[in-house]
Scaffold this active site. Structure first.
Site, PDB file in Angstrom:
ATOM      1  N   CYS A 156       0.839  -1.207   0.000  1.00  0.00           N
ATOM      2  CA  CYS A 156       0.000   0.000   0.000  1.00  0.00           C
ATOM      3  C   CYS A 156       0.870   1.251   0.000  1.00  0.00           C
ATOM      4  O   CYS A 156       1.725   1.433   0.866  1.00  0.00           O
ATOM      5  CB  CYS A 156      -0.911  -0.042   1.232  1.00  0.00           C
ATOM      6  SG  CYS A 156      -1.779   1.509   1.519  1.00  0.00           S
ATOM      7  N   CYS A 173       0.685   3.233   3.240  1.00  0.00           N
ATOM      8  CA  CYS A 173       1.450   2.572   4.317  1.00  0.00           C
ATOM      9  C   CYS A 173       2.936   2.858   4.134  1.00  0.00           C
ATOM     10  O   CYS A 173       3.657   3.078   5.110  1.00  0.00           O
ATOM     11  CB  CYS A 173       1.200   1.075   4.323  1.00  0.00           C
ATOM     12  SG  CYS A 173      -0.370   0.588   5.075  1.00  0.00           S
ATOM     13  N   ASN A 187     -13.285  10.030  -0.286  1.00  0.00           N
ATOM     14  CA  ASN A 187     -13.799   9.241  -1.397  1.00  0.00           C
ATOM     15  C   ASN A 187     -13.825   7.780  -0.949  1.00  0.00           C
ATOM     16  O   ASN A 187     -12.816   7.254  -0.488  1.00  0.00           O
ATOM     17  CB  ASN A 187     -12.894   9.407  -2.619  1.00  0.00           C
ATOM     18  CG  ASN A 187     -12.885  10.843  -3.130  1.00  0.00           C
ATOM     19  OD1 ASN A 187     -13.893  11.545  -3.035  1.00  0.00           O
ATOM     20  ND2 ASN A 187     -11.764  11.287  -3.652  1.00  0.00           N
ATOM     21  N   GLY A 194     -14.990   7.325  -6.162  1.00  0.00           N
ATOM     22  CA  GLY A 194     -13.764   7.826  -6.798  1.00  0.00           C
ATOM     23  C   GLY A 194     -12.499   7.524  -6.024  1.00  0.00           C
ATOM     24  O   GLY A 194     -11.464   8.142  -6.237  1.00  0.00           O
ATOM     25  N   THR A 203      -9.129   5.935  -5.226  1.00  0.00           N
ATOM     26  CA  THR A 203      -8.097   5.270  -6.031  1.00  0.00           C
ATOM     27  C   THR A 203      -7.021   4.617  -5.166  1.00  0.00           C
ATOM     28  O   THR A 203      -6.328   3.724  -5.626  1.00  0.00           O
ATOM     29  CB  THR A 203      -7.419   6.254  -7.017  1.00  0.00           C
ATOM     30  OG1 THR A 203      -6.826   7.318  -6.275  1.00  0.00           O
ATOM     31  CG2 THR A 203      -8.422   6.829  -8.002  1.00  0.00           C
ATOM     32  N   HIS A 213      -6.512   2.934   1.119  1.00  0.00           N
ATOM     33  CA  HIS A 213      -6.112   3.173   2.514  1.00  0.00           C
ATOM     34  C   HIS A 213      -6.879   4.431   2.885  1.00  0.00           C
ATOM     35  O   HIS A 213      -6.670   5.485   2.258  1.00  0.00           O
ATOM     36  CB  HIS A 213      -4.592   3.364   2.579  1.00  0.00           C
ATOM     37  CG  HIS A 213      -4.043   3.641   3.959  1.00  0.00           C
ATOM     38  ND1 HIS A 213      -2.940   2.974   4.464  1.00  0.00           N
ATOM     39  CD2 HIS A 213      -4.416   4.531   4.916  1.00  0.00           C
ATOM     40  CE1 HIS A 213      -2.661   3.436   5.681  1.00  0.00           C
ATOM     41  NE2 HIS A 213      -3.547   4.379   5.973  1.00  0.00           N
ATOM     42  N   HIS A 249      -8.423   7.794   3.682  1.00  0.00           N
ATOM     43  CA  HIS A 249      -7.747   9.088   3.748  1.00  0.00           C
ATOM     44  C   HIS A 249      -8.760  10.208   3.567  1.00  0.00           C
ATOM     45  O   HIS A 249      -9.812  10.021   2.956  1.00  0.00           O
ATOM     46  CB  HIS A 249      -6.649   9.194   2.678  1.00  0.00           C
ATOM     47  CG  HIS A 249      -7.120   8.903   1.287  1.00  0.00           C
ATOM     48  ND1 HIS A 249      -7.268   7.627   0.800  1.00  0.00           N
ATOM     49  CD2 HIS A 249      -7.509   9.728   0.278  1.00  0.00           C
ATOM     50  CE1 HIS A 249      -7.704   7.684  -0.446  1.00  0.00           C
ATOM     51  NE2 HIS A 249      -7.869   8.946  -0.784  1.00  0.00           N
TER      52      HIS A 249
HETATM   53  P1  5GP Z   1      -8.423   9.155  -3.867  1.00  0.00           P
HETATM   54  O1  5GP Z   1      -8.614   9.341  -5.347  1.00  0.00           O
HETATM   55  O2  5GP Z   1      -8.136   7.712  -3.516  1.00  0.00           O
HETATM   56  O3  5GP Z   1      -9.472   9.764  -3.010  1.00  0.00           O
HETATM   57  O4  5GP Z   1      -7.130  10.000  -3.508  1.00  0.00           O
HETATM   58  C1  5GP Z   1      -5.836   9.536  -3.634  1.00  0.00           C
HETATM   59  C2  5GP Z   1      -4.950  10.754  -3.677  1.00  0.00           C
HETATM   60  O5  5GP Z   1      -3.631  10.351  -3.388  1.00  0.00           O
HETATM   61  C3  5GP Z   1      -4.922  11.444  -5.041  1.00  0.00           C
HETATM   62  O6  5GP Z   1      -5.313  12.798  -4.895  1.00  0.00           O
HETATM   63  C4  5GP Z   1      -3.474  11.287  -5.503  1.00  0.00           C
HETATM   64  O7  5GP Z   1      -2.995  12.413  -6.180  1.00  0.00           O
HETATM   65  C5  5GP Z   1      -2.737  11.071  -4.179  1.00  0.00           C
HETATM   66  N1  5GP Z   1      -1.551  10.237  -4.305  1.00  0.00           N
HETATM   67  C6  5GP Z   1      -1.456   9.031  -4.942  1.00  0.00           C
HETATM   68  N2  5GP Z   1      -0.218   8.544  -4.841  1.00  0.00           N
HETATM   69  C7  5GP Z   1       0.497   9.450  -4.103  1.00  0.00           C
HETATM   70  C8  5GP Z   1       1.855   9.498  -3.676  1.00  0.00           C
HETATM   71  O8  5GP Z   1       2.665   8.611  -3.919  1.00  0.00           O
HETATM   72  N3  5GP Z   1       2.233  10.582  -2.947  1.00  0.00           N
HETATM   73  C9  5GP Z   1       1.361  11.597  -2.641  1.00  0.00           C
HETATM   74  N4  5GP Z   1       1.823  12.606  -1.925  1.00  0.00           N
HETATM   75  N5  5GP Z   1       0.077  11.582  -3.035  1.00  0.00           N
HETATM   76  C10 5GP Z   1      -0.349  10.531  -3.758  1.00  0.00           C
HETATM   77 ZN    ZN Z   2      -2.156   1.163   3.751  1.00  0.00          ZN
END
Ligand code: 5GP
Ligand code: ZN
Length: 114
Positions: free
Chosen positions: A4, A7, A87, A93, A95, A98, A100
């Site tokens: 992850c 993580c 999300n 949405g 992605t 984990h 957040h």
């Molecule tokens: P989700 O779409 O799951 O709600 O949000 C995931 C967020 O994590 C996205 O806004 C994406 O830009 C961010 N994200 C994904 N991988 C990384 C990473 O390796 N580092 C950082 N700082 N943000 C990440």
């Molecule tokens: Zn995790």
């Protein structure tokens, strides 16, 4: 070892621009910011999503929101206002699996979200 990405950020296996950390929570700037301020706030514990929280996470979820409030003040977006987004799942949405919370600020937000 966990696959992850969040993580890995929590364990410092991969770098992130960290804005807040304590025993339970870590917060860092989003790699693809959707607003002038865009911080991701996560529990260090791997919980997949809001679909996977249990009674034992009650205090943690409250703590996360207290952290978000403190971070918003620290980053000076609290007075103008900000948005907190979770999300959950495919249609939500999500992605990264984990849980957040996105803390977004520094621009006018619109509603309803698209
Ligand atoms: P989700 O779409 O799951 O709600 O949000 C995931 C967020 O994590 C996205 O806004 C994406 O830009 C961010 N994200 C994904 N991988 C990384 C990473 O390796 N580092 C950082 N700082 N943000 C990440
Ligand atoms: Zn995790």
């Amino acid at each position: 070892m966990s696959e992850c990405i969040f993580c890995k950020i929590a364990s410092k296996e991969i770098p992130a621009n960290i804005v807040y950390e304590d025993d339970l929570v870590i917060a860092f700037h989003d790699i693809e910011p959707a607003a002038p301020t865009h911080v991701i706030v996560i529990p260090k514990e791997h919980i997949e999503s809001l679909n996977n929280v249990l009674d034992i996470h009650k205090e943690l979820l409250g703590h996360i929101h207290l952290c978000i409030s403190k971070i918003a003040k620290k980053l000076e977006i609290s007075k103008e206002g900000f948005r907190v987004v979770n999300n959950c799942g495919e249609l939500g949405g999500q992605t990264v699996n984990h849980i957040h919370f996105h803390l977004l600020g520094g621009k006018q937000m619109n509603w309803p979200a698209g």
